[in-house]
Design a protein around this motif. Structure first.
Motif, PDB file in Angstrom:
ATOM      1  N   SER A   1       0.823  -1.212   0.000  1.00 55.10           N
ATOM      2  CA  SER A   1       0.000   0.000   0.000  1.00 55.10           C
ATOM      3  C   SER A   1       0.856   1.260   0.000  1.00 55.10           C
ATOM      4  O   SER A   1       0.521   2.250  -0.658  1.00 55.10           O
ATOM      5  CB  SER A   1      -0.945  -0.003   1.208  1.00 55.10           C
ATOM      6  OG  SER A   1      -0.210   0.059   2.423  1.00 55.10           O
ATOM      7  N   LYS A   2       1.975   1.232   0.724  1.00 55.37           N
ATOM      8  CA  LYS A   2       2.836   2.419   0.771  1.00 55.37           C
ATOM      9  C   LYS A   2       3.563   2.628  -0.564  1.00 55.37           C
ATOM     10  O   LYS A   2       3.868   3.754  -0.956  1.00 55.37           O
ATOM     11  CB  LYS A   2       3.858   2.283   1.901  1.00 55.37           C
ATOM     12  CG  LYS A   2       4.637   3.566   2.163  1.00 55.37           C
ATOM     13  CD  LYS A   2       5.474   3.436   3.404  1.00 55.37           C
ATOM     14  CE  LYS A   2       6.296   4.700   3.662  1.00 55.37           C
ATOM     15  NZ  LYS A   2       5.462   5.878   3.919  1.00 55.37           N
ATOM     16  N   THR A   3       3.807   1.528  -1.288  1.00 53.69           N
ATOM     17  CA  THR A   3       4.549   1.613  -2.545  1.00 53.69           C
ATOM     18  C   THR A   3       3.653   1.984  -3.719  1.00 53.69           C
ATOM     19  O   THR A   3       4.031   2.811  -4.564  1.00 53.69           O
ATOM     20  CB  THR A   3       5.254   0.282  -2.846  1.00 53.69           C
ATOM     21  OG1 THR A   3       6.076  -0.081  -1.732  1.00 53.69           O
ATOM     22  CG2 THR A   3       6.128   0.399  -4.093  1.00 53.69           C
ATOM     23  N   PHE A   4       2.440   1.408  -3.780  1.00 57.57           N
ATOM     24  CA  PHE A   4       1.628   1.511  -4.991  1.00 57.57           C
ATOM     25  C   PHE A   4       0.309   2.261  -4.824  1.00 57.57           C
ATOM     26  O   PHE A   4      -0.263   2.727  -5.814  1.00 57.57           O
ATOM     27  CB  PHE A   4       1.322   0.111  -5.543  1.00 57.57           C
ATOM     28  CG  PHE A   4       2.541  -0.626  -6.005  1.00 57.57           C
ATOM     29  CD1 PHE A   4       3.215  -0.232  -7.146  1.00 57.57           C
ATOM     30  CD2 PHE A   4       3.024  -1.704  -5.293  1.00 57.57           C
ATOM     31  CE1 PHE A   4       4.338  -0.912  -7.589  1.00 57.57           C
ATOM     32  CE2 PHE A   4       4.147  -2.388  -5.713  1.00 57.57           C
ATOM     33  CZ  PHE A   4       4.816  -2.002  -6.860  1.00 57.57           C
ATOM     34  N   LEU A   5      -0.217   2.357  -3.625  1.00 54.85           N
ATOM     35  CA  LEU A   5      -1.539   2.939  -3.447  1.00 54.85           C
ATOM     36  C   LEU A   5      -1.446   4.394  -2.993  1.00 54.85           C
ATOM     37  O   LEU A   5      -0.485   4.790  -2.329  1.00 54.85           O
ATOM     38  CB  LEU A   5      -2.336   2.122  -2.417  1.00 54.85           C
ATOM     39  CG  LEU A   5      -2.583   0.653  -2.758  1.00 54.85           C
ATOM     40  CD1 LEU A   5      -3.424  -0.004  -1.672  1.00 54.85           C
ATOM     41  CD2 LEU A   5      -3.257   0.497  -4.115  1.00 54.85           C
ATOM     42  N   PRO A   6      -2.443   5.192  -3.328  1.00 56.59           N
ATOM     43  CA  PRO A   6      -2.477   6.573  -2.827  1.00 56.59           C
ATOM     44  C   PRO A   6      -2.688   6.585  -1.317  1.00 56.59           C
ATOM     45  O   PRO A   6      -3.171   5.602  -0.730  1.00 56.59           O
ATOM     46  CB  PRO A   6      -3.674   7.183  -3.560  1.00 56.59           C
ATOM     47  CG  PRO A   6      -4.522   6.024  -3.947  1.00 56.59           C
ATOM     48  CD  PRO A   6      -3.593   4.891  -4.216  1.00 56.59           C
ATOM     49  N   ASP A   7      -2.329   7.687  -0.726  1.00 52.82           N
ATOM     50  CA  ASP A   7      -2.423   7.791   0.726  1.00 52.82           C
ATOM     51  C   ASP A   7      -3.873   7.638   1.182  1.00 52.82           C
ATOM     52  O   ASP A   7      -4.809   8.090   0.524  1.00 52.82           O
ATOM     53  CB  ASP A   7      -1.892   9.148   1.182  1.00 52.82           C
ATOM     54  CG  ASP A   7      -1.689   9.200   2.690  1.00 52.82           C
ATOM     55  OD1 ASP A   7      -1.739   8.133   3.323  1.00 52.82           O
ATOM     56  OD2 ASP A   7      -1.491  10.309   3.208  1.00 52.82           O
TER      57      ASP A   7
END
Length: 259
Positions: free
Chosen positions: A56-62
């Protein structure tokens, strides 16, 4: 019965008298299956949630609490949940080894010193995991022998030599163990060493080639932590099985005495 005394016009209640209970025993029974189920489930959840945090930290928006979840569950982090669990696993293994060492010492077993040495080793590994002592060796070893590439994380050099030394010392000890115990210890050791050293070597190569902040590096870290946790849990499983078959009548008593 409580006594009431008069002291300078004030009523003072005396403390109740402590009556010693001779011969009292408290039986502590370990549910082996439940303990192992908890350990395996916790490890699986931490690995899954930790990898999700990385993804999630690498590919997803905050999103809400994303960075908090990541910091609490990052598999290569310090002072967070995976680090705490890994530390407790190693200390639990040390405690089980300590029980076996006590039993073998009381029986004057030939290999009692090996059991005691393994206990001390796992206490150190637990402290090392909690305080990240091995990482403090990276710069001194790197400056001494100029390591790079697969040896980018230079602590693997002295620790690898230590692991090889322990294996050589324990060869005769391993031969005398029941086959199931010996195979379990070798398999658990192979899993742990593959994670702690093998994947660390691969991470050193990737770090040198591509840098630290890559998703490939995070995948390697996830596999490393999964192998280490699996290795220690299998090690504990093997030790508990050994206690059950080799020390069926073992009883641990705890008491206090005056000097």
């Amino acid at each position: 019965m409580k006594e009431v005394r008069m002291l300078s016009g004030f009523a003072v209640k005396a403390a109740p008298r402590i009556v010693p209970l001779a011969g009292q025993r408290v039986a502590l029974r370990l549910n082996e299956r439940r303990l192992l189920r908890i350990l395996w489930t916790t490890a699986a959840v931490l690995i899954a949630v930790g990898f999700w945090g990385i993804y999630s930290k690498t590919f997803l928006p905050d999103f809400f609490a994303r960075d908090l979840v990541w910091s609490l569950t990052y598999l290569n982090g310090e002072t967070n949940l995976p680090a705490l669990f890994s530390t407790l696993l190693l200390l639990l293994a040390a405690a089980v080894l300590g029980v076996i060492a006590l039993a073998r010492t009381a029986a004057l077993d030939t290999y009692r010193s090996v059991w005691t040495g393994l206990t001390v080793l796992f206490v150190y590994l637990g402290v090392d995991e909690g305080a990240s002592l091995h990482e403090k060796l990276i710069e001194p070893v790197h400056d001494l022998i100029k390591t790079e590439g697969i040896f980018h994380y230079a602590w693997v050099v002295p620790y690898g030599l230590l692991a090889l030394t322990v294996l050589v010392i324990c060869l005769r000890f391993l031969r005398h163990l029941p086959r199931a115990t010996r195979n379990g210890l070798l398999l658990s050791g192979a899993l742990y060493v593959t994670g702690a050293f093998g994947l660390e070597l691969a991470e050193g190569y990737v770090h040198t080639l591509m840098g630290r902040d890559t998703f490939i590096m995070e995948i390697l870290i996830t596999i490393e932590e999964a192998l280490e946790m699996a290795g220690v849990i299998l090690f504990i499983t093997t030790l508990l099985h050994y206690i059950r078959i080799a020390l069926p009548d073992f009883e641990l008593r705890v008491g206090l005495k005056e000097r």
